[in-house]
Design an enzyme around this catalytic site. Structure first.
Site, PDB file in Angstrom:
ATOM      1  N   HIS A 123       0.865  -1.187   0.000  1.00 24.11           N
ATOM      2  CA  HIS A 123       0.000   0.000   0.000  1.00 24.11           C
ATOM      3  C   HIS A 123       0.903   1.240   0.000  1.00 24.11           C
ATOM      4  CE1 HIS A 123      -2.745   3.082   1.346  1.00 24.11           C
ATOM      5  NE2 HIS A 123      -3.727   2.296   0.945  1.00 24.11           N
ATOM      6  N   GLU A 147      -4.103   1.988  -7.358  1.00 24.88           N
ATOM      7  CA  GLU A 147      -4.398   3.024  -6.366  1.00 24.88           C
ATOM      8  C   GLU A 147      -3.522   4.256  -6.621  1.00 24.88           C
ATOM      9  OE1 GLU A 147      -6.597   1.598  -2.672  1.00 24.88           O
ATOM     10  OE2 GLU A 147      -4.492   1.833  -2.193  1.00 24.88           O
TER      11      GLU A 147
HETATM   12  P1  PGA Z   1      -9.622   5.791   0.586  1.00 25.62           P
HETATM   13  O1  PGA Z   1      -8.394   4.812   0.817  1.00 25.62           O
HETATM   14  O2  PGA Z   1     -10.761   4.958   0.060  1.00 25.62           O
HETATM   15  O3  PGA Z   1      -9.920   6.355   1.943  1.00 25.62           O
HETATM   16  O4  PGA Z   1      -9.193   6.821  -0.394  1.00 25.62           O
HETATM   17  C1  PGA Z   1      -8.110   3.772  -0.073  1.00 25.62           C
HETATM   18  C2  PGA Z   1      -6.851   3.091   0.346  1.00 25.62           C
HETATM   19  O5  PGA Z   1      -5.967   3.737   0.929  1.00 25.62           O
HETATM   20  O6  PGA Z   1      -6.690   1.877   0.130  1.00 25.62           O
END
Ligand code: PGA
Length: 233
Positions: free
Chosen positions: A89, A153
């Site tokens: 992440h 992401e």
């Molecule tokens: P968020 O986070 O949905 O709060 O933007 C997603 C993540 O960090 O996996």
């Protein structure tokens, strides 16, 4: 094909938050979507979940050496029924997880039949998505023929309330799938970053195989409505 919905609870909540979340999610009727809940390690014992829910975590050790103070091994995770792990992440990459460490964690997880959900993404909206090729190639470089999930992401979309266009998401998904295919992997790709009850329907029109959800996963009523909406698609 069924959509995956992953809840990344990050370092939020307390025991009562999770008891309440589990109580509510246990009652949700799901016919097709696959839901994966990733709590902080210490709350795993409170996740007495029904069959329609699955357990994941937010990290795993890159070492199998038991001289690894503070680390959590795949064997420990399996004892609690953990089947998935979020790896790399951006909040982990920012402090510790290099592409090499991500690759080692992917190997440790897959060697122990825990399915990695590897996060990849560019840092700024103005950045090109070419970085995804290196992130994907590196993550897959030590494994063969294993089941693996990626999450696109973009860092600029995480927690910002801003999401990429569907066309940018589709482009990123294609880059990830093409890179993985060229190494012999057929992977699923989720989208993550500011997914919520207002935007998920539009995001569902993308080619994403599901969503990695941060903030919204703690807003349990909104999250349940989202699950139902995605399940009925
Ligand atoms: P968020 O986070 O949905 O709060 O933007 C997603 C993540 O960090 O996996």
């Amino acid at each position: 094909m069924h959509k995956l919905i992953v809840a990344n609870y990050k370092m939020n909540g307390d025991k009562s938050t999770y008891l309440s979340i589990v109580r509510k999610l246990n009652k949700v009727k799901v016919s097709d979507a696959k839901i994966i809940l990733c709590p902080p390690f210490v709350y795993l014992p409170f996740f007495k979940i029904k069959k329609h829910l699955n357990l994941g975590v937010q990290d795993i050790s890159n070492s199998v050496n038991n001289k690894s103070t503070s680390q959590i091994s795949p064997k420990m995770l399996s004892e609690f029924g953990v089947k998935y792990v979020i790896i790399g992440h951006s909040e982990r990459r920012a402090i510790y997880d290099t592409d090499i460490i991500v690759m080692e964690k992917v190997k440790v997880a897959t060697d122990h039949d825990i399915i990695p959900i590897v996060c990849v993404g560019e840092e700024k909206k103005s950045h090109k998505i070419d970085i995804l090729v290196d992130q994907v190639t590196s993550a897959l470089s030590q494994i063969k023929g294993k089941s693996i999930i990626f999450a696109y992401e973009p860092i600029w979309a995480i927690g910002s309330g801003e999401v990429p266009t569907v066309s940018r998401i589709n482009k990123a998904i294609k880059v990830i799938k093409d890179s993985a295919n060229s190494l012999g992997f057929d992977v699923k790709v989720l989208y993550g970053g500011s997914v919520n009850g207002d935007n998920y329907k539009e995001l569902l029109t993308s080619n994403a195989d599901g969503f990695l959800c941060g903030g919204v996963s703690l807003k349990i009523d909104e999250f349940v409505e989202m699950i139902k909406g995605i399940d009925n698609e």
